[in-house]
Design an enzyme around this catalytic site. Sequence first.
Site, mmCIF file in Angstrom:
data_model
loop_
_atom_site.group_PDB
_atom_site.id
_atom_site.type_symbol
_atom_site.label_atom_id
_atom_site.label_comp_id
_atom_site.label_asym_id
_atom_site.label_seq_id
_atom_site.Cartn_x
_atom_site.Cartn_y
_atom_site.Cartn_z
ATOM 1 N N TRP A 130 0.852 -1.192 0.000
ATOM 2 C CA TRP A 130 0.000 0.000 0.000
ATOM 3 C C TRP A 130 0.889 1.245 0.000
ATOM 4 O O TRP A 130 1.865 1.310 0.757
ATOM 5 C CB TRP A 130 -0.893 -0.040 1.251
ATOM 6 C CG TRP A 130 -1.813 1.125 1.417
ATOM 7 C CD1 TRP A 130 -2.559 1.729 0.450
ATOM 8 C CD2 TRP A 130 -2.094 1.819 2.639
ATOM 9 N NE1 TRP A 130 -3.292 2.752 0.997
ATOM 10 C CE2 TRP A 130 -3.035 2.831 2.340
ATOM 11 C CE3 TRP A 130 -1.660 1.678 3.957
ATOM 12 C CZ2 TRP A 130 -3.529 3.702 3.304
ATOM 13 C CZ3 TRP A 130 -2.164 2.529 4.917
ATOM 14 C CH2 TRP A 130 -3.094 3.535 4.588
ATOM 15 N N ASP A 211 -1.884 -6.475 8.517
ATOM 16 C CA ASP A 211 -2.754 -5.363 8.160
ATOM 17 C C ASP A 211 -4.042 -5.986 7.620
ATOM 18 O O ASP A 211 -4.031 -6.642 6.583
ATOM 19 C CB ASP A 211 -2.069 -4.480 7.102
ATOM 20 C CG ASP A 211 -2.882 -3.225 6.814
ATOM 21 O OD1 ASP A 211 -4.046 -3.150 7.256
ATOM 22 O OD2 ASP A 211 -2.358 -2.321 6.130
ATOM 23 N N LYS A 246 -13.967 -0.420 5.058
ATOM 24 C CA LYS A 246 -14.517 -1.097 3.896
ATOM 25 C C LYS A 246 -15.685 -1.989 4.273
ATOM 26 O O LYS A 246 -16.749 -1.890 3.675
ATOM 27 C CB LYS A 246 -13.431 -1.934 3.208
ATOM 28 C CG LYS A 246 -12.522 -1.144 2.296
ATOM 29 C CD LYS A 246 -11.477 -0.375 2.996
ATOM 30 C CE LYS A 246 -10.621 0.430 2.039
ATOM 31 N NZ LYS A 246 -9.584 1.167 2.716
#
Length: 396
Positions: A130, A211, A246
Site C-alpha cells: 500500500w 494489516d 470497507k
Amino acid sequence: MFETVEMALPDPILGLTEAFNADTNPGKVNLGVGVYKDANGKTPVLDCVKEAERRLIDSEQTKGYMPITGSPAFANDVQSMMFGVGHAAIESGRAATAHTPGGTGALRVVGDYLSRMCPDATLWMSNPTWANHGGIFQSAGVPTKPYSYFDVATNALDWDALRADLNKIPAGDVVLLHGCCHNPTGMDPTAQQWGTIADILAKRGLIPLLDFAYQGFAEGLEQDATGLRTVLGKVDEMFVCSSFSKNFGLYRERTGAATIVAKSADAAKAAMSHMKSCIRTNYSNPPAHGGEIVATILADDALTRQWHGELASMRDRINGMRQLFVDTLKAKGVSGDYSFITRQNGMFSFSGLTPEQVDTLRERHSIYIVRSGRINVAGMTEGNMDALCEAIAGVL
Ligand code: LMR
C-alpha cells in the site's frame, strides 16, 4: 516561516481524489482510492449502519471522552471477528486491543510503539505494498525494507522469492503481511502458503504485523481470516491492525483497531500500557461514533444478519465487475490473457498498466488510476465499463 515553503508532492492515492474532484469532465471515472461504489457509482451508507445510528442518537447519554483504548465492547468485537468467537487468545487475555482512528491510525500507533519499545527492529514490507505503508512507518521513525512478493511477468505471487526473502530476515524484525485482499496486487497466499509463511515466522523468531483492512471482501468473513488465524496458531506474539472502513462502509468515521497478542495476559497488559502512552501523546483517545456503530450492529442478531447480507452484496458486485471487465476488454479487441484479474481478491486489480499509460488515461479520458497500475474494481459500473475498456484498449 512559510514564504519559502514549496508544495509537497500530492499523496499518490488521496491526491488523485483531489484532482478528480477538480476535473469538470462529466464522464470522469475515479478508480483510484479504495472506496466501494454501488451500481450507480455512489458510496452508500449501509442500511444496518443507518439503523444503528438511529438507535445511537436516541440512546446516547454523553459526549464525554472515551477511554484511551476505546470501548471494551468494541475491542471484544474486533477480537472475535479476527480470531473467532471464544478463541483461546481472547479467553486467556493474551490479546489486547485499542480502538484507533481507522486502520491508518492503527498502523501509526504500532509504528510509534515499535519506535519506542523496539528501536532496533526493521519493518519488512511486501514489494509492492500500500502506497502509505512506507510513509507511516518512516514518520514513526521505524526503518523499512522490502521483501519479494509479486511477479509482474506471471501476475502471481513470486512464491520462491518470497520464501527465500523471509528466510533471510533477522530474528526480532517485524514482517508486515496483508491479512487478505493484498493491496495493491489483489493476490493472496493460499491457505497452504500461509502455513509455510507462519512456519518461517515462528522458526526465525519474526514478529508478524497483519494489516487486516478488507475482511469479508475476498470470500467471506471467516474464510478471509484463514491467513491471520494460521499465523496466530504458530507464533506467540503478533500485532494486528484492523480497519472497518470497507466492510462496514465507515470510511469517514475513522474506525480501526490495533491489537497486540503477547505470550501471556500480563505481557499483553504491560505492552498495551505503552501503546496507551503512544496514543495519549498522539490523539489522546479515539472518536467514539464508528466503534459504537460496529458494537451496536454486532450486539443485535438481526442487524448482524443484515450486515452480512450487505457485505455479501458488495463482494458479489465487485466480483461481477471483475468478470465484466475481463470480458469487455476482450470485446474491445485487447489481446492477451487478462483472466488473472478474476483471480485477484478484494477491491483492487493490479492491471499491469504503466505510469505513462495511466497518465494518458487521465489526460485524455479523465480516468483516474493509481500510477502503479492499481485499479479500484469497486469503482467500475455497467455504465462506465464500455468507455473505460475502450480507453484502456486505446492506450494499450
Ligand atoms: C486505498 O488503498 O486506496 C485505501 O486504503 C484508502 C487509502 O487511505 O489510501
